[in-house]
Design an enzyme around this catalytic site. Structure first.
Site, PDB file in Angstrom:
ATOM      1  N   TYR A 141       0.818  -1.210   0.000  1.00  0.00           N
ATOM      2  CA  TYR A 141       0.000   0.000   0.000  1.00  0.00           C
ATOM      3  C   TYR A 141       0.852   1.259   0.000  1.00  0.00           C
ATOM      4  CZ  TYR A 141      -4.406  -2.388   0.961  1.00  0.00           C
ATOM      5  OH  TYR A 141      -5.522  -3.163   0.867  1.00  0.00           O
ATOM      6  N   LYS A 188       3.549 -15.040   2.128  1.00  0.00           N
ATOM      7  CA  LYS A 188       3.615 -15.766   0.851  1.00  0.00           C
ATOM      8  C   LYS A 188       5.099 -16.011   0.579  1.00  0.00           C
ATOM      9  CE  LYS A 188       1.887 -17.440  -3.008  1.00  0.00           C
ATOM     10  NZ  LYS A 188       1.155 -18.727  -3.043  1.00  0.00           N
ATOM     11  N   ASP A 220      -2.520 -18.006   0.640  1.00  0.00           N
ATOM     12  CA  ASP A 220      -3.554 -18.692  -0.160  1.00  0.00           C
ATOM     13  C   ASP A 220      -4.159 -19.853   0.628  1.00  0.00           C
ATOM     14  OD1 ASP A 220      -1.060 -19.873  -0.337  1.00  0.00           O
ATOM     15  OD2 ASP A 220      -1.159 -20.329  -2.482  1.00  0.00           O
ATOM     16  N   ASP A 248     -11.917  -9.208   5.166  1.00  0.00           N
ATOM     17  CA  ASP A 248     -13.215  -9.191   4.460  1.00  0.00           C
ATOM     18  C   ASP A 248     -13.754 -10.614   4.395  1.00  0.00           C
ATOM     19  OD1 ASP A 248     -13.004  -6.464   4.013  1.00  0.00           O
ATOM     20  OD2 ASP A 248     -13.630  -6.590   1.913  1.00  0.00           O
TER      21      ASP A 248
HETATM   22  C1  IPM Z   1     -10.125  -1.169   4.902  1.00  0.00           C
HETATM   23  C2  IPM Z   1     -10.390  -0.554   3.573  1.00  0.00           C
HETATM   24  C3  IPM Z   1      -9.292   0.422   3.262  1.00  0.00           C
HETATM   25  C4  IPM Z   1      -8.005  -0.363   3.188  1.00  0.00           C
HETATM   26  C5  IPM Z   1      -9.465   1.273   2.020  1.00  0.00           C
HETATM   27  C6  IPM Z   1     -10.726   2.082   2.070  1.00  0.00           C
HETATM   28  C7  IPM Z   1      -8.285   2.158   1.778  1.00  0.00           C
HETATM   29  O1  IPM Z   1     -10.501  -1.542   2.626  1.00  0.00           O
HETATM   30  O2  IPM Z   1      -9.977  -0.430   5.888  1.00  0.00           O
HETATM   31  O3  IPM Z   1     -10.058  -2.390   4.986  1.00  0.00           O
HETATM   32  O4  IPM Z   1      -7.723  -1.022   2.199  1.00  0.00           O
HETATM   33  O5  IPM Z   1      -7.283  -0.356   4.167  1.00  0.00           O
HETATM   34 MG    MG Z   2     -10.653  -3.520   3.400  1.00  0.00          MG
END
Ligand code: IPM
Ligand code: MG
Length: 372
Positions: A141, A188, A220, A248
């Protein structure tokens, strides 16, 4: 206690969920005799609209001066053009980086009332209680990148240094000591150089924690194990991208993204000598349902509980929020994302009001005592 809390509504459903979360904080202040001052600031798309930048200097200053910050969510199609010089997401990434909030704690707890809201079989879900510690200020990131200005070639760089890995792994190890003493480090390492460094640093650091049952799992495979045997895991530590993706996925164990809170912490201390933290639901701005008043505010509300616990040291108050959320779920109250077959659903606002009522109607703290 006196505390200043910065409220960052953001975009999409952000303002809808923070409005409810703020009500809960106000109710906590009233019930427990605290004085919380709310300082509203802009971040993300709304900040681009008003000030031309996703993270105005004023927002950073307010967050640095506060005891904690609560964020809704950022982003939306309006600001998505690949050519735009700034993006809403950059605001959040910059804020995390500026405050050096290197550890993102994402607890994944299945509220028993929501077993049927999950797409996963009940027998697999029994006992799920995870804490994902996501590294938040490094990795792909933040590494050097090239946009596809020529519309042909682009790259991002997954870059980690030893100290960046070590501090987050140690924080995860400390968390595991207070839990079930299992720690899984995700990487990984069979492909990525940065992951080989991750594994080597994690192995070195974790040698100091012989009490822990440690595992290193490739990301994975981890994605598969999380669904196959989620109850086997306790604390999971992962780099920025892997932690983002895995949480997620893990939210489906809890029934909905709308249930998962998070706390981002670093070494900065607030005036209570506790970590200055940024608290946010893990869900995004959900432009598809924004403005409809149907978003689930519980992730934002539960983020408040983390805020009270980590940045203000108010454990009893945090537990009171969690107990109120439990009690409301117990009564069968549901937003559409955690809907049960045949049951009615309520709006974002009604869900928030019911949690407030539950908090208020429990003056003798019964649920809190039970939760502790
Ligand atoms: C999260 C979100 C953020 C991230 C985005 C909105 C930048 O997906 O907090 O998980 O990737 O960190
Ligand atoms: Mg996120």
């Amino acid at each position: 206690m006196d505390a200043t809390i910065v409220i960052l509504d953001g975009d999409g459903i952000g303002p809808e969920v923070t409005a409810e979360a703020k009500k809960i904080l106000a109710a906590v202040a009233e019930r427990f005799g605290h004085n919380f001052v709310f300082n509203h600031q802009l971040i993300g798309g709304c900040a681009i609209d008003q000030f031309g930048v996703s993270l105005p200097e004023k927002t950073v200053e307010a967050a640095e001066d506060a005891d904690a910050a609560l964020l809704g969510a950022v982003g939306g199609p309006k600001w998505d053009a690949p050519s735009s010089p700034d993006r809403p997401e950059r605001g959040v990434l910059e804020l995390r980086k500026t405050l050096d909030l290197f550890a993102n704690l994402r607890p994944v707890k299945l509220h028993p009332q929501l077993v049927s809201a999950s797409t996963i079989k009940e027998e697999t879900l029994v006992g799920v209680d995870l804490l994902v510690v996501r590294e938040l200020t490094g990795g792909v990131y933040f590494g050097p990148r090239k946009e596809a200005d020529d519309d042909f070639e682009a790259y991002d760089t997954m870059l980690y240094t030893r100290p960046e890995i070590e501090r987050v792994v140690r924080l995860a190890a400390e968390s595991a000591l207070g839990r079930r003493r299992r720690l899984t480090s995700v990487d990984k390492a069979n492909v990525l150089a940065s992951s080989r460094l991750w594994r080597s640093v994690a192995t070195d650091a974790l040698a100091d924690y012989p009490q822990l049952d440690v595992d290193h799992i490739l990301v994975d495979a981890m994605a598969m194990h999380l669904i196959r045997r989620p109850a086997d895991f306790d604390v999971i530590v992962a780099g920025n991208l892997f932690g983002d993706i895995l949480t997620d996925e893990a939210s489906m164990l809890a029934g909905s993204m709308g249930m998962l809170p998070s706390a981002s912490l670093g070494d900065m201390r607030n005036r209570h000598s506790l970590p200055l933290g940024l608290y946010e639901p893990i869900h995004g701005s959900a432009p598809d349902i924004a403005g409809q008043g149907i978003a689930n505010p519980l992730a934002a509300i539960l983020s408040n509980a983390m805020l009270l616990r980590h940045s203000l040291g108010l454990e009893k108050e945090a537990a009171a929020i969690e107990a109120a959320v439990d009690a409301v779920l117990e009564e069968g109250v549901r937003t559409p994302d955690i809907k049960q077959k045949g049951a009615e659903t309520v709006s974002t606002e009604v869900m928030g009001n019911l949690v407030v009522e539950m908090l208020k109607s429990n003056p003798d703290n019964q649920d809190v005592e039970r939760a502790q």
